[in-house]
Write an enzyme that holds these catalytic residues in place. Structure first.
Site, PDB file in Angstrom:
ATOM      1  N   GLU A  53      -0.132   0.579   8.504  1.00  0.00           N
ATOM      2  CA  GLU A  53      -0.415  -0.436   7.914  1.00  0.00           C
ATOM      3  C   GLU A  53      -1.999  -0.572   7.678  1.00  0.00           C
ATOM      4  O   GLU A  53      -2.463  -0.405   8.833  1.00  0.00           O
ATOM      5  CB  GLU A  53       0.034  -1.812   7.980  1.00  0.00           C
ATOM      6  CG  GLU A  53      -0.391  -2.871   7.322  1.00  0.00           C
ATOM      7  CD  GLU A  53       0.542  -4.327   7.291  1.00  0.00           C
ATOM      8  OE1 GLU A  53       0.389  -4.851   6.248  1.00  0.00           O
ATOM      9  OE2 GLU A  53       0.926  -4.438   8.202  1.00  0.00           O
ATOM     10  N   GLY A  55      -5.075  -2.534   6.628  1.00  0.00           N
ATOM     11  CA  GLY A  55      -5.629  -3.862   6.407  1.00  0.00           C
ATOM     12  C   GLY A  55      -4.652  -4.897   7.232  1.00  0.00           C
ATOM     13  O   GLY A  55      -3.756  -5.151   6.852  1.00  0.00           O
ATOM     14  N   SER A  76       1.546  -9.348  10.488  1.00  0.00           N
ATOM     15  CA  SER A  76       2.229  -8.459  10.115  1.00  0.00           C
ATOM     16  C   SER A  76       2.737  -7.237  10.998  1.00  0.00           C
ATOM     17  O   SER A  76       3.761  -6.773  11.006  1.00  0.00           O
ATOM     18  CB  SER A  76       1.740  -7.702   8.686  1.00  0.00           C
ATOM     19  OG  SER A  76       0.437  -6.968   8.980  1.00  0.00           O
ATOM     20  N   ASP A  93      -8.220  -0.702  10.041  1.00  0.00           N
ATOM     21  CA  ASP A  93      -8.715  -1.807   9.472  1.00  0.00           C
ATOM     22  C   ASP A  93     -10.229  -1.540   9.886  1.00  0.00           C
ATOM     23  O   ASP A  93     -10.725  -0.779  10.680  1.00  0.00           O
ATOM     24  CB  ASP A  93      -8.407  -3.263  10.191  1.00  0.00           C
ATOM     25  CG  ASP A  93      -8.915  -4.508   9.432  1.00  0.00           C
ATOM     26  OD1 ASP A  93      -8.005  -4.787   8.576  1.00  0.00           O
ATOM     27  OD2 ASP A  93     -10.041  -4.544   9.350  1.00  0.00           O
ATOM     28  N   HIS A 137      -8.519  -3.806  -1.080  1.00  0.00           N
ATOM     29  CA  HIS A 137      -7.839  -3.804  -2.520  1.00  0.00           C
ATOM     30  C   HIS A 137      -8.814  -3.601  -3.468  1.00  0.00           C
ATOM     31  O   HIS A 137      -8.414  -3.562  -4.716  1.00  0.00           O
ATOM     32  CB  HIS A 137      -7.608  -5.433  -2.935  1.00  0.00           C
ATOM     33  CG  HIS A 137      -6.457  -5.932  -1.897  1.00  0.00           C
ATOM     34  ND1 HIS A 137      -5.406  -5.338  -1.463  1.00  0.00           N
ATOM     35  CD2 HIS A 137      -6.421  -7.059  -0.972  1.00  0.00           C
ATOM     36  CE1 HIS A 137      -4.910  -5.976  -0.503  1.00  0.00           C
ATOM     37  NE2 HIS A 137      -5.525  -7.142  -0.155  1.00  0.00           N
ATOM     38  N   GLU A 162      -0.318  -2.611  -1.921  1.00  0.00           N
ATOM     39  CA  GLU A 162      -0.276  -4.124  -2.486  1.00  0.00           C
ATOM     40  C   GLU A 162      -1.474  -4.740  -3.383  1.00  0.00           C
ATOM     41  O   GLU A 162      -2.487  -4.234  -3.329  1.00  0.00           O
ATOM     42  CB  GLU A 162      -0.116  -5.000  -1.041  1.00  0.00           C
ATOM     43  CG  GLU A 162       1.114  -4.763  -0.394  1.00  0.00           C
ATOM     44  CD  GLU A 162       1.256  -5.633   1.026  1.00  0.00           C
ATOM     45  OE1 GLU A 162       2.228  -5.727   1.538  1.00  0.00           O
ATOM     46  OE2 GLU A 162       0.349  -6.435   1.059  1.00  0.00           O
ATOM     47  N   ASP A 163      -1.347  -5.876  -4.169  1.00  0.00           N
ATOM     48  CA  ASP A 163      -2.052  -6.737  -4.504  1.00  0.00           C
ATOM     49  C   ASP A 163      -2.799  -5.860  -5.541  1.00  0.00           C
ATOM     50  O   ASP A 163      -4.195  -6.155  -5.758  1.00  0.00           O
ATOM     51  CB  ASP A 163      -3.169  -7.352  -3.568  1.00  0.00           C
ATOM     52  CG  ASP A 163      -2.163  -8.374  -2.539  1.00  0.00           C
ATOM     53  OD1 ASP A 163      -1.218  -8.518  -2.836  1.00  0.00           O
ATOM     54  OD2 ASP A 163      -2.667  -8.510  -1.384  1.00  0.00           O
TER      55      ASP A 163
END
Length: 234
Positions: A53, A55, A76, A93, A137, A162-163
């Site tokens: 993952e 972020g 998460s 990240d 994003h 996502e997003d």
């Protein structure tokens, strides 16, 4: 009346319940992505997969905060560790989450502006079976990551972005083709179209590796703009 055997059966784990328990916005309180993810990821639950993952906590530079901000939680990641009891979870990240200690978690600090740094981070892990991009994003960050990571996925791997309908002013490059539009061009024409011909060429070179590209609206409401994409590795 339930017999004794039925009464002792454990309730099957539900990803949305886990998201709500750990405070992830992927659950019922906001996006409801976990309904889709439970459907897609459940066959992987008992397998020794590698999961990535990107972020890990809202409130980073994409919202104007310093990359060296203090971080205090990984909602998460806690969710994924419980949902996938045999998986190794990787987190990437721009901020520091190296304080989180778990024998099935590895943290990679990386600036998504730097494709070489993304490639170096991915080279330091086993090929991920599932990837979720929930990072800045920004369109070019999403596209940098996809171009570096998707080719590393094994056959049958899943890549999620996502997003898609929100990009941060702090990072977004003026005039760049949004990732939602890029993916929509492929869905509609079977060819990636991008304002930068070199980026388009890189994406089109990956078409033989793509078996499906699906874009879902948030909360499954048709009036919503493109929100989450799932790309399946052939």
């Amino acid at each position: 009346m339930l017999d004794e055997g039925t009464a002792k059966k454990k309730t099957p784990i539900n990803l949305t319940d886990l998201a709500d328990r750990f405070g992830s916005d992927k659950g019922s309180t906001k996006h409801r992505y976990t309904e889709l993810y439970h459907l897609l990821f459940h066959p992987y639950r008992g397998r020794k997969i590698n999961f990535l993952e990107m972020g890990l906590l809202i409130g980073g530079p994409e919202q104007g905060n310093d990359a060296d901000r203090e971080t205090t939680d990984l909602p998460s990641i806690r969710m994924w560790l419980e949902y996938f009891p045999k998986a190794h979870i990787h987190g990437l990240d721009v901020s520091d989450f190296s304080w989180f200690d778990h024998d099935r978690f590895t943290f990679h600090r990386c600036d998504m502006d730097d494709r070489a740094a993304i490639a170096k981070s991915v080279a330091a892990m086993d090929a991920p079976d599932i990837v979720i991009d929930d990072a800045s994003h920004a369109s070019h960050h999403q596209q940098n990551a996809f171009l570096e990571i998707f080719p590393k996925l094994p056959s049958g791997g899943l890549y999620v972005i996502e997003d898609l309908r929100w990009q941060p002013d702090t990072y977004e490059v003026p005039g760049i083709t949004k990732t939602a539009a890029l993916l929509r061009s492929y869905i509609d024409t079977r060819e990636f179209q991008h304002s930068d011909p070199a980026v388009a060429a890189e994406f089109n070179a990956l078409i033989p590796e793509i078996s499906a590209c699906i874009v879902h609206p948030v909360k499954y409401q048709k009036k919503r703009r493109d929100q989450v994409a799932v790309i399946h590795k052939r």
